[in-house]
Design a protein around this motif. Structure first.
Motif, PDB file in Angstrom:
ATOM      1  N   LYS A  36       0.945  -1.135  -0.066  1.00 20.85           N
ATOM      2  CA  LYS A  36      -0.001  -0.045   0.018  1.00 20.85           C
ATOM      3  C   LYS A  36       0.837   1.281   0.093  1.00 20.85           C
ATOM      4  O   LYS A  36       1.915   1.132   0.665  1.00 20.85           O
ATOM      5  CB  LYS A  36      -0.730  -0.009   1.286  1.00 20.85           C
ATOM      6  CG  LYS A  36      -1.481   1.212   1.512  1.00 20.85           C
ATOM      7  CD  LYS A  36      -2.748   0.986   2.528  1.00 20.85           C
ATOM      8  CE  LYS A  36      -2.776   2.137   3.417  1.00 20.85           C
ATOM      9  NZ  LYS A  36      -4.003   1.923   4.517  1.00 20.85           N
ATOM     10  N   THR A  37       0.703   2.237  -0.768  1.00 19.38           N
ATOM     11  CA  THR A  37       1.163   3.423  -0.852  1.00 19.38           C
ATOM     12  C   THR A  37       0.447   4.492  -1.246  1.00 19.38           C
ATOM     13  O   THR A  37      -0.822   4.376  -0.878  1.00 19.38           O
ATOM     14  CB  THR A  37       2.290   3.334  -1.960  1.00 19.38           C
ATOM     15  OG1 THR A  37       3.261   4.247  -2.215  1.00 19.38           O
ATOM     16  CG2 THR A  37       1.555   3.104  -3.617  1.00 19.38           C
ATOM     17  N   TYR A  38       0.825   5.953  -1.342  1.00 16.77           N
ATOM     18  CA  TYR A  38       0.361   6.880  -1.813  1.00 16.77           C
ATOM     19  C   TYR A  38       0.419   7.316  -3.224  1.00 16.77           C
ATOM     20  O   TYR A  38       1.236   6.879  -3.737  1.00 16.77           O
ATOM     21  CB  TYR A  38       0.515   7.968  -0.989  1.00 16.77           C
ATOM     22  CG  TYR A  38       0.251   7.830   0.614  1.00 16.77           C
ATOM     23  CD1 TYR A  38      -0.938   8.314   1.229  1.00 16.77           C
ATOM     24  CD2 TYR A  38       1.060   7.384   1.547  1.00 16.77           C
ATOM     25  CE1 TYR A  38      -1.296   8.345   2.391  1.00 16.77           C
ATOM     26  CE2 TYR A  38       0.951   7.175   2.781  1.00 16.77           C
ATOM     27  CZ  TYR A  38      -0.364   7.517   3.396  1.00 16.77           C
ATOM     28  OH  TYR A  38      -0.649   7.431   4.402  1.00 16.77           O
ATOM     29  N   TYR A  39      -0.750   7.988  -3.708  1.00 22.34           N
ATOM     30  CA  TYR A  39      -0.672   8.229  -4.934  1.00 22.34           C
ATOM     31  C   TYR A  39      -0.090   9.661  -5.153  1.00 22.34           C
ATOM     32  O   TYR A  39      -0.307  10.394  -4.272  1.00 22.34           O
ATOM     33  CB  TYR A  39      -2.164   8.518  -5.566  1.00 22.34           C
ATOM     34  CG  TYR A  39      -2.274   8.974  -6.948  1.00 22.34           C
ATOM     35  CD1 TYR A  39      -2.006   8.138  -7.986  1.00 22.34           C
ATOM     36  CD2 TYR A  39      -2.578  10.258  -7.263  1.00 22.34           C
ATOM     37  CE1 TYR A  39      -1.887   8.657  -9.293  1.00 22.34           C
ATOM     38  CE2 TYR A  39      -2.425  10.942  -8.676  1.00 22.34           C
ATOM     39  CZ  TYR A  39      -2.336  10.189  -9.513  1.00 22.34           C
ATOM     40  OH  TYR A  39      -2.335  10.469 -11.003  1.00 22.34           O
ATOM     41  N   VAL A  40       1.037   9.800  -6.158  1.00 20.85           N
ATOM     42  CA  VAL A  40       1.512  11.130  -6.365  1.00 20.85           C
ATOM     43  C   VAL A  40       1.290  11.330  -7.929  1.00 20.85           C
ATOM     44  O   VAL A  40       0.935  10.401  -8.660  1.00 20.85           O
ATOM     45  CB  VAL A  40       3.119  11.034  -6.366  1.00 20.85           C
ATOM     46  CG1 VAL A  40       3.236  10.958  -4.848  1.00 20.85           C
ATOM     47  CG2 VAL A  40       3.576   9.777  -6.965  1.00 20.85           C
ATOM     48  N   PRO A  41       0.903  12.704  -8.102  1.00 23.99           N
ATOM     49  CA  PRO A  41       0.407  13.058  -9.534  1.00 23.99           C
ATOM     50  C   PRO A  41       1.471  12.997 -10.545  1.00 23.99           C
ATOM     51  O   PRO A  41       0.982  12.778 -11.863  1.00 23.99           O
ATOM     52  CB  PRO A  41       0.026  14.797  -9.402  1.00 23.99           C
ATOM     53  CG  PRO A  41       0.137  14.877  -7.997  1.00 23.99           C
ATOM     54  CD  PRO A  41       0.873  13.851  -7.165  1.00 23.99           C
ATOM     55  N   GLU A  42       2.535  12.880 -10.019  1.00 22.77           N
ATOM     56  CA  GLU A  42       3.677  12.761 -11.139  1.00 22.77           C
ATOM     57  C   GLU A  42       4.225  11.505 -11.041  1.00 22.77           C
ATOM     58  O   GLU A  42       4.698  11.108 -10.282  1.00 22.77           O
ATOM     59  CB  GLU A  42       4.793  13.834 -10.939  1.00 22.77           C
ATOM     60  CG  GLU A  42       4.988  14.527 -12.250  1.00 22.77           C
ATOM     61  CD  GLU A  42       5.818  15.931 -11.981  1.00 22.77           C
ATOM     62  OE1 GLU A  42       7.150  15.833 -12.070  1.00 22.77           O
ATOM     63  OE2 GLU A  42       5.305  16.940 -11.381  1.00 22.77           O
ATOM     64  N   ASP A  43       4.340  11.118 -12.241  1.00 25.44           N
ATOM     65  CA  ASP A  43       4.921   9.641 -12.612  1.00 25.44           C
ATOM     66  C   ASP A  43       4.586   8.338 -11.692  1.00 25.44           C
ATOM     67  O   ASP A  43       5.346   7.506 -11.442  1.00 25.44           O
ATOM     68  CB  ASP A  43       6.593   9.791 -12.273  1.00 25.44           C
ATOM     69  CG  ASP A  43       7.080  10.777 -13.289  1.00 25.44           C
ATOM     70  OD1 ASP A  43       6.601  10.980 -14.356  1.00 25.44           O
ATOM     71  OD2 ASP A  43       8.160  11.481 -13.008  1.00 25.44           O
ATOM     72  N   PHE A  44       3.398   8.352 -11.357  1.00 28.73           N
ATOM     73  CA  PHE A  44       2.854   7.453 -10.606  1.00 28.73           C
ATOM     74  C   PHE A  44       2.792   5.989 -11.150  1.00 28.73           C
ATOM     75  O   PHE A  44       3.225   5.040 -10.777  1.00 28.73           O
ATOM     76  CB  PHE A  44       1.401   7.579 -10.107  1.00 28.73           C
ATOM     77  CG  PHE A  44       0.933   6.584  -9.156  1.00 28.73           C
ATOM     78  CD1 PHE A  44       1.263   6.531  -7.741  1.00 28.73           C
ATOM     79  CD2 PHE A  44      -0.042   5.664  -9.478  1.00 28.73           C
ATOM     80  CE1 PHE A  44       0.811   5.423  -6.952  1.00 28.73           C
ATOM     81  CE2 PHE A  44      -0.334   4.675  -8.674  1.00 28.73           C
ATOM     82  CZ  PHE A  44       0.004   4.385  -7.403  1.00 28.73           C
ATOM     83  N   GLU A  45       2.746   5.977 -12.608  1.00 29.79           N
ATOM     84  CA  GLU A  45       2.822   4.836 -13.236  1.00 29.79           C
ATOM     85  C   GLU A  45       4.225   4.124 -13.242  1.00 29.79           C
ATOM     86  O   GLU A  45       4.259   3.044 -13.463  1.00 29.79           O
ATOM     87  CB  GLU A  45       2.572   4.855 -14.801  1.00 29.79           C
ATOM     88  CG  GLU A  45       3.441   5.864 -15.665  1.00 29.79           C
ATOM     89  CD  GLU A  45       3.239   7.325 -15.379  1.00 29.79           C
ATOM     90  OE1 GLU A  45       2.457   7.775 -14.710  1.00 29.79           O
ATOM     91  OE2 GLU A  45       3.945   8.173 -16.120  1.00 29.79           O
ATOM     92  N   THR A  46       5.112   4.848 -12.787  1.00 33.08           N
ATOM     93  CA  THR A  46       6.664   4.245 -12.410  1.00 33.08           C
ATOM     94  C   THR A  46       6.751   3.633 -11.437  1.00 33.08           C
ATOM     95  O   THR A  46       7.578   2.703 -11.082  1.00 33.08           O
ATOM     96  CB  THR A  46       7.646   5.388 -12.658  1.00 33.08           C
ATOM     97  OG1 THR A  46       7.814   6.149 -11.605  1.00 33.08           O
ATOM     98  CG2 THR A  46       7.763   6.117 -13.897  1.00 33.08           C
ATOM     99  N   VAL A  47       5.762   4.030 -10.266  1.00 34.11           N
ATOM    100  CA  VAL A  47       5.929   3.335  -9.271  1.00 34.11           C
ATOM    101  C   VAL A  47       5.334   1.807  -9.253  1.00 34.11           C
ATOM    102  O   VAL A  47       5.552   0.974  -8.840  1.00 34.11           O
ATOM    103  CB  VAL A  47       5.137   4.209  -8.178  1.00 34.11           C
ATOM    104  CG1 VAL A  47       4.831   3.542  -6.806  1.00 34.11           C
ATOM    105  CG2 VAL A  47       5.422   5.486  -7.807  1.00 34.11           C
ATOM    106  N   THR A  48       3.952   1.961  -9.852  1.00 34.16           N
ATOM    107  CA  THR A  48       3.447   0.703 -10.097  1.00 34.16           C
ATOM    108  C   THR A  48       4.332  -0.252 -11.135  1.00 34.16           C
ATOM    109  O   THR A  48       4.160  -1.474 -10.820  1.00 34.16           O
ATOM    110  CB  THR A  48       1.772   0.900 -10.632  1.00 34.16           C
ATOM    111  OG1 THR A  48       1.832   1.499 -11.944  1.00 34.16           O
ATOM    112  CG2 THR A  48       0.872   1.422  -9.814  1.00 34.16           C
ATOM    113  N   ALA A  49       4.897   0.363 -12.144  1.00 38.19           N
ATOM    114  CA  ALA A  49       5.517  -0.699 -13.057  1.00 38.19           C
ATOM    115  C   ALA A  49       6.804  -1.331 -12.469  1.00 38.19           C
ATOM    116  O   ALA A  49       7.157  -2.322 -12.772  1.00 38.19           O
ATOM    117  CB  ALA A  49       6.096   0.511 -14.097  1.00 38.19           C
ATOM    118  N   SER A  50       7.350  -0.475 -11.613  1.00 35.17           N
ATOM    119  CA  SER A  50       8.710  -0.892 -10.985  1.00 35.17           C
ATOM    120  C   SER A  50       8.395  -1.940  -9.749  1.00 35.17           C
ATOM    121  O   SER A  50       9.310  -2.499  -9.092  1.00 35.17           O
ATOM    122  CB  SER A  50       9.580   0.084 -10.399  1.00 35.17           C
ATOM    123  OG  SER A  50       9.165   0.884  -9.719  1.00 35.17           O
ATOM    124  N   CYS A  51       7.108  -1.866  -9.259  1.00 37.03           N
ATOM    125  CA  CYS A  51       6.725  -2.783  -8.179  1.00 37.03           C
ATOM    126  C   CYS A  51       6.204  -4.007  -8.873  1.00 37.03           C
ATOM    127  O   CYS A  51       5.416  -4.225  -9.173  1.00 37.03           O
ATOM    128  CB  CYS A  51       5.901  -1.997  -7.103  1.00 37.03           C
ATOM    129  SG  CYS A  51       5.306  -3.191  -5.811  1.00 37.03           S
TER     130      CYS A  51
END
Ligand code: R5P
Length: 294
Positions: A203-218
């Motif tokens: 579980k994490t927080y949403y960030v408006p910039e580059d959030f897709e890099t967070v989901t992609a790298s997890c």
């Protein structure tokens, strides 16, 4: 009467139909054991691949949070609309009817209050109790960059080891200290560490910039926390952008139970998460349900 052995006429082997072998629907979860997959399948909807978890565990470090003063009055009516309830064992035993069909994600870390350093947690629930309570996952706070970073990571790996023994997944909850920067770079680091060390989802927080890099790298599913109460349309937009950018749902608390109409809000969040509804359409739904109620 027992079947008469050896009478092939009475049996049907479908010899020309190969047995299907299916991949599990959740990202990074195909190699997990059956019990673990079965539990995750009670948290995440296998059709949408996503979840709406209702987070009501805030009292474990901050007491009766606004909207959670009376869980029996405020939260039980919301439960039917959640896929999963995330809570403490105290609330589970004292408030939630055992007849519930909802999956339970049990908060198992704790030991601090808002009056002290929050990262100084331990594992506060025995695995036997998690089994006794028939939970679908255990949640552990992980404070990457926090004062007690190491201890919190070890809490998580212990939960992963215990959970793996009994088929119970661990949700790593990335907690961010007050003075820390909440950006994609931080969340890539935090979520990846949790996944690498064995958390079955994060579980994490949403960030408006580059959030897709967070989901992609997890490499395992990510759900987002709602955070502090914001206007309903903004909360729906946050949930929408998160799932469109790869999150597998929300673990939302205050933006649901502190909404003007919590039932309307959780239904609107469901529309965004499970049906890919736009924030504007979901907000219309929210308003129509809210007006109907008054
Ligand atoms: C906080 O530490 C709790 O774990 C909550 O479950 C989490 O913050 C999600 O709730 P909210 O959407 O209110 O942020």
């Amino acid at each position: 009467m027992p079947d008469t052995e050896g009478t092939s006429e009475a049996k049907q082997y479908y010899t020309s139909v190969p047995q299907k072998s299916q991949n599990y629907f959740l990202k990074g979860s195909n190699s997990l054991d059956w019990g673990m997959k079965n539990r995750l399948g009670r948290i995440f909807n296998p059709i949408s691949g996503r979840t709406v978890m209702l987070a009501i565990d805030h009292g474990y470090f901050q007491g009766p949070t606004t909207g959670l003063e009376r869980l029996d009055v405020n939260i039980l009516p919301l439960a039917p609309f959640a896929d999963t309830l995330m809570l403490t064992r105290g609330v589970l035993r004292s408030i939630i009817p055992p007849e519930t069909q909802k999956s339970i994600v049990l908060r198992v870390s704790g030991g601090t209050s808002i009056l002290k350093e929050l990262s100084n947690e331990s594992i506060a629930v025995d695995i036997e109790d998690a089994i006794r309570l028939n939970v679908s996952a255990m949640a552990v706070q992980v404070f990457i960059g926090g004062e007690h970073e190491r201890e919190s990571i070890i809490n998580m790996t212990k939960a992963v080891d215990m959970g793996t023994r009994y088929g119970i997944p661990t949700l790593a909850v990335t907690a961010v200290g007050k003075d820390m920067v909440r950006d994609a770079k931080y969340f890539r680091l935090a979520t990846r560490i949790c996944a690498e060390l064995g958390a079955q989802y994060v579980k994490t927080y949403y960030v408006p910039e580059d959030f897709e890099t967070v989901t992609a790298s997890c490499p395992v599913p990510i759900v987002i926390a709602g955070g502090k109460k914001i206007p309903e349309l903004d909360a729906l937009a946050m949930a929408y952008h998160a799932v469109q950018q790869g999150a597998a749902g929300v673990d939302m608390g205050r933006n649901i139970f502190q909404a003007e109409s919590p039932i309307a809000m959780i239904k609107a969040v469901r529309a965004v998460v499970h049906d890919n509804e736009s924030p504007e359409m979901a907000f219309e739904l929210y308003n129509s349900l809210r007006i109907k109620k008054s």
